[in-house]
Design an enzyme around this catalytic site. Structure first.
Site, PDB file in Angstrom:
ATOM      1  N   ASP A  35       0.886  -1.163   0.000  1.00 40.06           N
ATOM      2  CA  ASP A  35       0.000   0.000   0.000  1.00 40.06           C
ATOM      3  C   ASP A  35       0.926   1.216   0.000  1.00 40.06           C
ATOM      4  O   ASP A  35       1.559   1.525   1.012  1.00 40.06           O
ATOM      5  CB  ASP A  35      -0.880  -0.044   1.264  1.00 40.06           C
ATOM      6  CG  ASP A  35      -1.625   1.260   1.516  1.00 40.06           C
ATOM      7  OD1 ASP A  35      -1.663   2.117   0.612  1.00 40.06           O
ATOM      8  OD2 ASP A  35      -2.188   1.413   2.628  1.00 40.06           O
ATOM      9  N   LYS A  98       3.033  11.215  -3.765  1.00 39.82           N
ATOM     10  CA  LYS A  98       1.825  10.676  -4.395  1.00 39.82           C
ATOM     11  C   LYS A  98       0.915  11.795  -4.903  1.00 39.82           C
ATOM     12  O   LYS A  98       0.089  11.571  -5.778  1.00 39.82           O
ATOM     13  CB  LYS A  98       1.100   9.800  -3.365  1.00 39.82           C
ATOM     14  CG  LYS A  98       0.005   8.932  -3.924  1.00 39.82           C
ATOM     15  CD  LYS A  98      -0.431   7.916  -2.885  1.00 39.82           C
ATOM     16  CE  LYS A  98      -1.647   7.140  -3.301  1.00 39.82           C
ATOM     17  NZ  LYS A  98      -2.039   6.148  -2.295  1.00 39.82           N
ATOM     18  N   GLU A 203      -7.298   0.792  -4.235  1.00 38.81           N
ATOM     19  CA  GLU A 203      -7.243   0.689  -2.769  1.00 38.81           C
ATOM     20  C   GLU A 203      -8.561   0.211  -2.146  1.00 38.81           C
ATOM     21  O   GLU A 203      -8.546  -0.710  -1.325  1.00 38.81           O
ATOM     22  CB  GLU A 203      -6.798   2.034  -2.174  1.00 38.81           C
ATOM     23  CG  GLU A 203      -5.312   2.249  -2.421  1.00 38.81           C
ATOM     24  CD  GLU A 203      -4.835   3.675  -2.257  1.00 38.81           C
ATOM     25  OE1 GLU A 203      -5.591   4.509  -1.723  1.00 38.81           O
ATOM     26  OE2 GLU A 203      -3.699   3.961  -2.674  1.00 38.81           O
ATOM     27  N   ASP A 229     -13.079   5.024   1.989  1.00 37.27           N
ATOM     28  CA  ASP A 229     -11.630   5.005   2.232  1.00 37.27           C
ATOM     29  C   ASP A 229     -11.088   6.432   2.208  1.00 37.27           C
ATOM     30  O   ASP A 229     -10.871   7.012   1.145  1.00 37.27           O
ATOM     31  CB  ASP A 229     -10.973   4.132   1.136  1.00 37.27           C
ATOM     32  CG  ASP A 229      -9.467   4.052   1.257  1.00 37.27           C
ATOM     33  OD1 ASP A 229      -8.902   4.637   2.195  1.00 37.27           O
ATOM     34  OD2 ASP A 229      -8.835   3.395   0.403  1.00 37.27           O
TER      35      ASP A 229
END
Ligand code: AMP
Length: 638
Positions: A35, A98, A203, A229
């Site tokens: 992850d 990211k 994800e 999420d």
């Protein structure tokens, strides 16, 4: 192959493995699940011998590792070591890669984020953002892919240290709402890290796998679940149907720039204003002060998930002025309420796309660190008319867990589980009038292949241009351009007579390939989107792979220096101890003095030297001198 067994305890039944288990795993070929988070990353592996997923702890004993990379005069640090020194080295401590990956420098979100980052970002000739750092006294420019690759290398090393064997294969997760460029760039980061990225998975889908396996113990035959999420940088929501081991994503929605860091930013902005008001000083241009304030805000935010008020105390924040203040949970919620509401709007959109109403959702599962915020939970629960949220899967680890399950599925170590995912964004081409002509609508099951016919817009047109876009706007100006291509050499004909078949293909990673065929001539041409803005050209990837090897070699060299220095210090310590032991017995006062002087000499030398400039052999020389002296003294008394 084995059926996955559900020996999952409270935190996925994760256990600390004994040495014998490590050895048992040695001969296996392991594929890991990573992850790769905005703020933290996590790695997991399927342990076939025990039919279980293991979340792997790093060298600090932590199950999650900060997604932070730092550069200094002497070394390059990743993870906890990088995060621990960031207050002292703010401009060279890089986080949030990211948020840059697969984006252009001129992207409005990059421009907005840059204002709050203590490190420098510039544009290259192709509008690609490059992070500028100082490493070993030299300026270096790094792409977000390179920073992410360093984090991937770290996660791989964590796994290798645990498994005791080399790891090459990995499943890496991305936010479901990542677009084509962001997915491609994440794959590129894997290539630079020397990993074989077997699959890029979404994800929330990974989290659903974790939920499904965790919950199967309760033996429910079919369920509709909604995964909410909310992490550090991104928000994803997915609706899935789980039935007999088939995890089918019905729809997904989200935002690639909505998460915990945005909540931190709101607090930072708030306190910058407060500082200005209280002390008539502006800290907004000072990277170090901003970094310290941000760290304090993030901590305060976490505290506010458990308490209704918290203090912020930062000594000498700026210009010798201390900052002491407090914030209530209510104020924090007020600062962020529009962002929280945005999450709920996306939940509603996802339900609509899945053609389901709230009452058909059996479970609302929350994952991601930011779902610990009480207001977020309350708003979500209210939206589902008070339905209890499912919080029993570990918010920080669920995604890596699911990625490791997917790796095991691909390795055929786990069977009876199938993942069916969807494309998060509509894909199409621009047609006359700046209109988006959709070829693949959003939430289409992937992998997929869809075709659409196009023609010429004027007589004797010999070249047709195709501009490929993704997004939901009817006008292309509201969407994201992925690239452009041309079909040349079309035989002259009246307008609308030629016919071109344009084929869009999305693979299992959610990555797009486009091809076109002139139906009249039958000529086919596979088209790669060359002008994929924000992507790295192949030569750059090659260069970065070489740089990654250089970093690895330099890190190893640095480690050897540290080990050599430690060995020398240990020897000095031992020498002093032996001198003391012999004190008053056979060792003469003069020899004791000799030993003390030699040891003091080494201490002074160590204080004076710069590790970066010392070669290992210099340590070895010193060690040799010291050992010779010590042995000659000891042999006298034996
Ligand atoms: P993730 O990307 O899922 O690892 O989530 C990381 C984000 O969760 C960061 O922005 C953290 O600040 C945030 N976070 C972690 N714990 C808490 C908490 N107790 N309350 C609020 N936010 C939290």
């Amino acid at each position: 192959m084995t059926d996955i067994e559900l020996e999952l305890g409270s935190k996925f039944g994760v256990h600390f493995w004994t040495e014998s288990l490590r050895m048992a795993g040695k001969s296996e070929d392991f594929s890991i699940g990573i992850d790769l988070g905005t703020t933290y990353s996590c790695v997991a592996v399927w342990m076939e011998h025990h039919n279980r997923i293991e979340i792997i702890t790093n060298d600090q004993g932590n199950r999650i590792t900060p997604s932070c990379v730092a550069f200094s005069d002497s070394e390059h640090l990743v993870g906890d070591a990088a995060k621990n020194q960031e207050a002292l080295n703010a401009t060279n401590s890089i986080f949030d890669a990211k948020r840059l990956i697969g984006r252009t420098f001129s992207d409005t979100s990059v421009q907005r984020d840059m204002r709050l980052w203590p490190f420098k970002v510039i544009a290259d000739a192709n509008d690609k953002p490059m992070i500028v750092v100082e490493y070993k006294g030299e300026e270096k420019k790094l792409a977000a892919e390179e920073i992410s690759s360093m984090i991937l290398v770290k996660m791989r090393e964590i796994a290798e240290a645990f498994l005791g064997s080399a790891v090459r294969n990995a499943v890496v997760t991305v936010p479901a709402y990542f677009n084509d460029s962001q997915r491609q760039a994440t794959k590129d980061a894997g290539v630079i890290a020397g990993l074989n990225v077997m699959r890029v998975i979404n994800e929330p889908t990974a989290a659903a796998l974790a939920y499904g396996l965790h919950h199967k113990a309760a033996t429910v035959s079919e369920e509709n679940i909604l995964i909410f999420d909310l992490g550090g940088g991104t928000f994803d929501v997915s609706v899935l149907n789980i039935k007999e081991g088939i995890f089918e994503v019905k729809a997904t929605a989200g935002h690639t720039h909505l998460g915990g860091e945005d909540f931190d930013n709101r607090m930072v902005d708030h306190f910058v204003k407060e500082f200005r008001k209280k002390h008539k000083k502006d800290i907004s241009g000072n990277p170090k002060a901003l970094r310290r304030l941000r760290t304090a805000c993030e901590r305060a935010k976490r505290n506010l998930s458990a308490r209704s008020e918290t203090d912020i105390v930062i000594d000498c924040l700026f210009d010798g002025t201390d900052f002491r203040t407090a914030i209530t949970r209510a104020r924090f919620e007020e600062l962020n309420i529009d962002l929280f509401r945005k999450c709920l709007e996306l939940v509603e959109r996802c339900l609509k796309d899945a053609k389901m109403n709230k009452s058909s959702i059996d479970r609302v599962v929350v994952v991601g660190g930011s779902t610990r915020i009480p207001k977020v939970q309350q708003l979500l629960q209210d939206l589902f008319n008070g339905k209890e949220l499912y919080k029993r899967i570990n918010q920080d680890e669920a995604v890596a867990y699911g990625a490791a399950v997917q790796a095991a599925i691909l390795d055929e170590k786990v069977r009876n589980l199938t993942l069916l995912d969807v494309a998060p964004l509509s894909l199409g081409v621009e047609v006359v009038g700046g209109i988006m002509s959709v070829v693949i609508p959003r939430n289409t099951r992937i992998p997929t292949r869809m075709e659409k016919q196009f023609t010429t817009s004027y007589d004797n047109q010999v070249t047709v241009k195709f501009d490929v876009y993704e997004g939901e706007g009817t006008q292309i100006e509201d969407n994201n351009c992925l690239g452009k291509f041309e079909l040349r050499g079309i035989p002259p004909a009246p307008m609308e007579v030629p016919q071109f078949n344009v084929c869009f293909e999305i693979d299992r990673n959610g990555i797009l390939n486009v091809s076109a065929e002139d139906k009249r001539t039958g000529q086919k041409s596979a088209i790669t989107i060359t002008n994929n803005r924000g992507r790295l050209p192949k030569e750059d990837i090659k260069r970065m792979v070489e740089s990654a090897e250089m970093y690895k070699a330099e890190d190893e060299k640095h480690m050897r220096k540290i080990e050599a220095k430690n060995a020398l210090q240990n020897y000095v310590y031992k020498m002093r101890e032996t001198a003391k032991e012999k004190n008053g017995s056979k060792l003469s006062k003069a020899d004791q003095k000799k030993i003390e002087n030699a040891a003091d000499g080494i201490d002074q030398w160590l204080d004076k030297i710069q590790l970066a400039q010392v070669f290992e052999y210099q340590f070895e020389d010193k060690m040799y001198e010291l050992k010779t002296l010590h042995t000659s003294i000891l042999t006298k008394i034996n």
